[in-house]
Write a protein that holds these residues in place. Sequence first.
Motif, PDB file in Angstrom:
ATOM      1  N   TYR A 135       0.990  -1.160  -0.082  1.00 44.42           N
ATOM      2  CA  TYR A 135       0.192  -0.028   0.038  1.00 44.42           C
ATOM      3  C   TYR A 135       0.841   1.317   0.077  1.00 44.42           C
ATOM      4  O   TYR A 135       0.422   2.426  -0.437  1.00 44.42           O
ATOM      5  CB  TYR A 135      -0.947  -0.153   1.203  1.00 44.42           C
ATOM      6  CG  TYR A 135      -2.072  -0.985   1.010  1.00 44.42           C
ATOM      7  CD1 TYR A 135      -2.938  -0.860  -0.044  1.00 44.42           C
ATOM      8  CD2 TYR A 135      -1.873  -2.168   1.856  1.00 44.42           C
ATOM      9  CE1 TYR A 135      -3.952  -1.631  -0.238  1.00 44.42           C
ATOM     10  CE2 TYR A 135      -3.153  -3.168   1.820  1.00 44.42           C
ATOM     11  CZ  TYR A 135      -4.072  -2.908   0.636  1.00 44.42           C
ATOM     12  OH  TYR A 135      -5.086  -3.892   0.364  1.00 44.42           O
ATOM     13  N   ALA A 136       2.149   1.121   0.382  1.00 42.70           N
ATOM     14  CA  ALA A 136       3.127   2.483   0.317  1.00 42.70           C
ATOM     15  C   ALA A 136       3.669   2.302  -0.701  1.00 42.70           C
ATOM     16  O   ALA A 136       4.734   3.336  -1.183  1.00 42.70           O
ATOM     17  CB  ALA A 136       4.021   2.113   1.652  1.00 42.70           C
ATOM     18  N   LEU A 137       3.638   1.361  -1.745  1.00 41.83           N
ATOM     19  CA  LEU A 137       4.484   1.139  -3.037  1.00 41.83           C
ATOM     20  C   LEU A 137       4.454   2.206  -3.854  1.00 41.83           C
ATOM     21  O   LEU A 137       5.455   2.788  -4.561  1.00 41.83           O
ATOM     22  CB  LEU A 137       4.093  -0.043  -3.627  1.00 41.83           C
ATOM     23  CG  LEU A 137       4.880  -0.670  -4.677  1.00 41.83           C
ATOM     24  CD1 LEU A 137       6.377  -0.939  -4.263  1.00 41.83           C
ATOM     25  CD2 LEU A 137       4.522  -1.793  -5.479  1.00 41.83           C
ATOM     26  N   GLU A 138       2.993   2.891  -4.178  1.00 43.16           N
ATOM     27  CA  GLU A 138       2.962   3.814  -5.193  1.00 43.16           C
ATOM     28  C   GLU A 138       3.897   5.201  -4.386  1.00 43.16           C
ATOM     29  O   GLU A 138       4.357   5.788  -5.413  1.00 43.16           O
ATOM     30  CB  GLU A 138       1.471   4.032  -5.437  1.00 43.16           C
ATOM     31  CG  GLU A 138       1.472   5.088  -6.569  1.00 43.16           C
ATOM     32  CD  GLU A 138      -0.095   5.539  -6.961  1.00 43.16           C
ATOM     33  OE1 GLU A 138      -0.556   5.578  -8.142  1.00 43.16           O
ATOM     34  OE2 GLU A 138      -0.896   5.005  -6.064  1.00 43.16           O
ATOM     35  N   TYR A 142       6.977   7.119  -6.477  1.00 45.88           N
ATOM     36  CA  TYR A 142       6.936   8.597  -6.720  1.00 45.88           C
ATOM     37  C   TYR A 142       8.247   9.038  -6.017  1.00 45.88           C
ATOM     38  O   TYR A 142       8.932   9.903  -6.888  1.00 45.88           O
ATOM     39  CB  TYR A 142       5.827   9.103  -6.340  1.00 45.88           C
ATOM     40  CG  TYR A 142       4.712   9.134  -7.316  1.00 45.88           C
ATOM     41  CD1 TYR A 142       4.619   9.739  -8.371  1.00 45.88           C
ATOM     42  CD2 TYR A 142       3.485   8.395  -6.922  1.00 45.88           C
ATOM     43  CE1 TYR A 142       3.623   9.776  -9.486  1.00 45.88           C
ATOM     44  CE2 TYR A 142       2.371   8.383  -8.058  1.00 45.88           C
ATOM     45  CZ  TYR A 142       2.326   9.015  -9.122  1.00 45.88           C
ATOM     46  OH  TYR A 142       1.388   8.810 -10.057  1.00 45.88           O
ATOM     47  N   GLU A 143       8.598   8.877  -4.965  1.00 42.62           N
ATOM     48  CA  GLU A 143       9.757   9.060  -4.259  1.00 42.62           C
ATOM     49  C   GLU A 143      11.046   8.878  -5.012  1.00 42.62           C
ATOM     50  O   GLU A 143      12.015   9.718  -4.934  1.00 42.62           O
ATOM     51  CB  GLU A 143       9.944   8.502  -2.887  1.00 42.62           C
ATOM     52  CG  GLU A 143      10.699   9.204  -1.691  1.00 42.62           C
ATOM     53  CD  GLU A 143      10.910   8.668  -0.449  1.00 42.62           C
ATOM     54  OE1 GLU A 143      11.943   8.331   0.076  1.00 42.62           O
ATOM     55  OE2 GLU A 143       9.686   8.302   0.008  1.00 42.62           O
ATOM     56  N   VAL A 144      11.090   7.591  -5.416  1.00 43.94           N
ATOM     57  CA  VAL A 144      12.310   7.495  -6.091  1.00 43.94           C
ATOM     58  C   VAL A 144      12.475   7.906  -7.462  1.00 43.94           C
ATOM     59  O   VAL A 144      13.725   8.407  -7.643  1.00 43.94           O
ATOM     60  CB  VAL A 144      12.503   5.625  -6.385  1.00 43.94           C
ATOM     61  CG1 VAL A 144      13.412   5.180  -7.125  1.00 43.94           C
ATOM     62  CG2 VAL A 144      12.472   5.125  -5.038  1.00 43.94           C
ATOM     63  N   GLY A 149      15.329  12.608 -10.474  1.00 43.93           N
ATOM     64  CA  GLY A 149      15.001  13.828 -11.334  1.00 43.93           C
ATOM     65  C   GLY A 149      13.986  13.894 -12.035  1.00 43.93           C
ATOM     66  O   GLY A 149      13.738  14.664 -13.226  1.00 43.93           O
ATOM     67  N   PHE A 150      12.835  13.182 -12.182  1.00 39.87           N
ATOM     68  CA  PHE A 150      11.412  13.034 -12.799  1.00 39.87           C
ATOM     69  C   PHE A 150      10.874  14.134 -12.180  1.00 39.87           C
ATOM     70  O   PHE A 150      10.549  14.018 -11.023  1.00 39.87           O
ATOM     71  CB  PHE A 150      10.736  11.702 -12.892  1.00 39.87           C
ATOM     72  CG  PHE A 150      11.586  10.524 -13.590  1.00 39.87           C
ATOM     73  CD1 PHE A 150      11.051  10.386 -14.997  1.00 39.87           C
ATOM     74  CD2 PHE A 150      12.663   9.856 -13.039  1.00 39.87           C
ATOM     75  CE1 PHE A 150      11.832   9.243 -15.807  1.00 39.87           C
ATOM     76  CE2 PHE A 150      13.383   8.977 -13.817  1.00 39.87           C
ATOM     77  CZ  PHE A 150      12.812   8.673 -15.234  1.00 39.87           C
TER      78      PHE A 150
END
Length: 540
Positions: A135-138, A142-144, A149-150
């Motif tokens: 559940y924390a994967l998304e 986004y954090e990674v 740099g995205f």
Amino acid sequence: MIRLDKVGKQNGRQIVFIEASAALQKGEKAGLVGPNGAGKTTLFRLLTGQEEPDEGQVAAERGTTIGYFSQDVGEMAGRSVVSEVMAGAGAVSDVAAELKRVEADLADPDKADEMEAIIERYGEIQSRFEELGGYALEGKAYEVLSGLGFSQEMMDGDVGKLSGGWKMRVALARILLMNPDVMLLDEPSNHLDLESLIWLEDFLKNYDGALLMTSHDREFMNRIVGKVIEIDGGQLTTYSGDYAFYEQQRAQNESQQQAQFERQQAMLAKEIKFIERFKARASHAAQVQSRVKKLDKIERVEPPKRRQSIAFEFQLAPRSGDDVVMIKNVHKSYGSRRIYEGLDFSIRRRERWCVMGINGAGKSTLLKLVTGTATPDAGTVTVGGSVKLGYFAQHAMDLLDGDLTIFEDLESSFPQAGQGSLRALAGAFGFSGDDVEKRCRVLSGGEKARLVMAKMLYDPPNFLVLDEPTNHLDIATKEMLITALSNYEGTMLFVSHDRHFLAALSNRLLELTPEGIYQYGGGYTEYVARTGQEAPGLRS
């Protein structure tokens, strides 16, 4: 956790490993080093099971998960960037896919009879998904991606529309999100800007699994690894310590081995001289025989393997005037995006300016304005008297004629030069022997960069403009370039994300930020000391 035990491996006629042994323990972070073609990629493929050893064994503890990032990222299309990253997260992504299938079954009226079993299965999968942090994967994805740099727009956009360099970052993000027990990273620092590189450095420092990586960025390697595994001549040698310690230890070992070799050679020469002198004398027959037997039993000391060292010395460039470049009230936009509004900047003879700023700040635009490959919308860019300019740009590598060999390309560039002079030039940039007969179309990125640089520096300009000159270059070639440029008498303006290169060569720094443009008189070293940060994008 994972080990190679007396591994032998041959690719065609090339012997890659002979009784090679090494181990990577839980939590260890190791750098993998060795000359090009030594077998680094083969080693990774052995560790992932993509190839089998001819002899010996590769063993990992039962249940060990391995994540492998290579430069071959494969096809990516048909989904968003964040979905692509989440799809490669290992077991958790498989559970997520099953959760979606069972959710569809729950909503299917045709499966009403099986509903009790489906609900039970859904509970089991949901529990497993939660256990794996699904559940924390998304949020983690986004954090990674943000760290690499995205922008938000890029993360939610089509992965298939990204350039090759950005797809590399997506592939790297998949491995980081997977969080395996063992990470194998082949050149993870390629294609990253300085901000992303520093973010990755921190991420890997805090990663609690085992790590084995290659990198051409010595500063990056130094800050992460506590162990170095060297491949050379089919052998694996392990050094405890960072990359700087490895270099020091290797040089010390070579020096000791050379001294032992020379002592033994002197002793052997003395013994052989005695044998030759007295072998015909009956009175010395016993002594001669004794010394012959002694020589037969001596274990010979091998001389140290000499790494091909590359050296390049500049011919003396003509002197330029004191004012090299004058930029006055320059405005520059691309469409609705404003890059510069009223830029004033000047470069004086023998100054070495490095230009820093986040992506899109206008670093490459400044270099293009200075070299005349872009024109200002308003204002003036004036190049001073007697300035002879040399410009290294990434696109220059795409302009090489693929049908020409390296030597033919050099000959066509310098028709008046002698063959010996051109062969010496090629050798200085790592093209020795038959290498000069390679056609330009088969050259790697690093080889193309070396060839373009060789051509630029043969007839030296007095003003060098360099856009990411160290991309694709291995550590040895970077060191050669730093040494050569340290002795260069001319003026420099450059962009680089290599901190070792920046610190070694800059004596001025221009920082481009949305708030304004700042100058630092002591180069990159002063910039870090004054700002407390290693890159503009890290400043609060």
